[in-house]
Design a protein around this motif. Structure first.
Motif, short mmCIF file in Angstrom:
data_model
loop_
_atom_site.label_atom_id
_atom_site.label_comp_id
_atom_site.label_asym_id
_atom_site.label_seq_id
_atom_site.Cartn_x
_atom_site.Cartn_y
_atom_site.Cartn_z
N UNK A 60 0.84 -1.20 0.00
CA UNK A 60 0.00 0.00 0.00
C UNK A 60 0.87 1.25 0.00
N UNK A 61 1.95 1.21 0.76
CA UNK A 61 2.86 2.37 0.81
C UNK A 61 3.50 2.58 -0.56
N UNK A 62 3.91 1.49 -1.20
CA UNK A 62 4.50 1.60 -2.53
C UNK A 62 3.47 2.15 -3.52
N UNK A 63 2.23 1.65 -3.42
CA UNK A 63 1.17 2.17 -4.29
C UNK A 63 0.95 3.65 -4.04
N UNK A 64 0.99 4.05 -2.76
CA UNK A 64 0.83 5.47 -2.43
C UNK A 64 1.99 6.28 -3.00
N UNK A 65 3.21 5.75 -2.90
CA UNK A 65 4.38 6.45 -3.44
C UNK A 65 4.24 6.62 -4.96
N UNK A 66 3.80 5.54 -5.63
CA UNK A 66 3.60 5.63 -7.08
C UNK A 66 2.53 6.66 -7.42
N UNK A 67 1.46 6.66 -6.66
CA UNK A 67 0.38 7.62 -6.89
C UNK A 67 0.87 9.04 -6.67
N UNK A 68 1.67 9.24 -5.63
CA UNK A 68 2.21 10.58 -5.34
C UNK A 68 3.12 11.03 -6.47
N UNK A 69 3.97 10.12 -6.96
CA UNK A 69 4.88 10.47 -8.06
C UNK A 69 4.10 10.80 -9.32
N UNK A 70 3.06 10.02 -9.60
CA UNK A 70 2.23 10.27 -10.77
C UNK A 70 1.54 11.64 -10.65
N UNK A 71 1.05 11.94 -9.46
CA UNK A 71 0.39 13.24 -9.25
C UNK A 71 1.39 14.39 -9.37
N UNK A 72 2.63 14.20 -8.89
CA UNK A 72 3.65 15.24 -9.01
C UNK A 72 3.96 15.50 -10.49
N UNK A 73 4.07 14.42 -11.27
CA UNK A 73 4.33 14.60 -12.70
C UNK A 73 3.16 15.31 -13.37
N UNK A 74 1.96 14.97 -12.94
CA UNK A 74 0.77 15.63 -13.51
C UNK A 74 0.77 17.12 -13.18
N UNK A 75 1.17 17.44 -11.95
CA UNK A 75 1.23 18.86 -11.55
C UNK A 75 2.29 19.58 -12.37
N UNK A 76 3.45 18.95 -12.60
CA UNK A 76 4.51 19.58 -13.40
C UNK A 76 4.04 19.82 -14.83
N UNK A 77 3.31 18.83 -15.39
CA UNK A 77 2.78 19.00 -16.75
C UNK A 77 1.82 20.18 -16.80
N UNK A 78 0.95 20.26 -15.81
CA UNK A 78 -0.02 21.36 -15.79
C UNK A 78 0.68 22.70 -15.60
N UNK A 79 1.76 22.74 -14.81
CA UNK A 79 2.51 23.98 -14.64
C UNK A 79 3.16 24.41 -15.95
N UNK A 80 3.73 23.43 -16.69
CA UNK A 80 4.31 23.76 -17.99
C UNK A 80 3.24 24.27 -18.94
N UNK A 81 2.10 23.62 -18.94
CA UNK A 81 1.00 24.09 -19.81
C UNK A 81 0.57 25.49 -19.43
N UNK A 82 0.49 25.75 -18.14
CA UNK A 82 0.10 27.08 -17.67
C UNK A 82 1.11 28.13 -18.11
#
Length: 189
Positions: free
Chosen positions: A61-83
């Motif tokens: 579960x912790x690994x899944x959470x870490x993966x989810x957090x990393x995926x969300x961080x990448x999504x935030x970076x993509x959105x910042x670049x788009x912005x």
């Protein structure tokens, strides 16, 4: 039939509660301290059980959470670049709009100046046409008054209607300075 069902359910609950109350329960409780006493759910109740499992499931579960957090961080970076990119495009569009507005203002000013100049030229043309018309009338009256030689009869001209024509530009050739004749050096004098 529901009454019979309700009665049997109530009776079953009472019987189970009587079985659970006694020495045997205390002995069982002492032997298995982690096991909880289970209860039947009544209408309108929700039973929540917490399970403490100390195996590999929390790590997964912790690994899944870490993966989810990393995926969300990448999504935030993509959105910042788009912005940032959209803000850059917006700035460029605003600059282009400003340039076009400036050009439009200059064009309006130029149109105003040219239309004023055109009106002035049209007024000059009308004045010149009026002067030409007056000059023709004066020439016609002067021709009628001037005496002719005796031997020649006067030619009668029918009156011609005056046609407003666009002024014809007449170019007067500029006289060049008289150049001296070239010296013919090959001829003897």
């Amino acid at each position: 039939m529901q009454d019979d069902h309700q009665v049997t359910e109530d009776a079953l609950r009472q019987a189970l509660s009587r079985l659970g109350s006694g020495r045997s329960q205390n002995a069982r409780h002492a032997q298995q301290p982690q096991e909880r006493r289970r209860r039947f759910v009544r209408d309108g109740q929700v039973v929540v059980e917490h399970q403490n499992s100390r195996n590999a499931a929390p790590r997964v579960a912790i690994q899944d959470d870490q993966d989810e957090i990393e995926r969300l961080k990448q999504s935030v970076k993509r959105e910042q670049r788009r912005c940032e990119e959209s803000e850059r495009h917006l700035g460029e569009a605003r600059a282009q709009i400003k340039v076009l507005e400036t050009r439009a203002a200059h064009t309006r000013i130029q149109v105003t100046e040219l239309s004023k100049e055109l009106r002035e030229h049209q007024d000059i043309i009308q004045t010149l046409k009026a002067q030409v018309h007056q000059a023709r009338e004066l020439a016609a009256t002067a021709a009628q008054r001037s005496p002719r030689p005796v031997g020649r009869p006067r030619k009668e001209r029918p009156e011609q209607p005056v046609i407003d024509e666009a002024p014809v530009s007449v170019s007067v050739p500029v006289k060049a300075k008289a150049e001296p004749e070239p010296v013919q050096w090959w001829l003897k004098g």
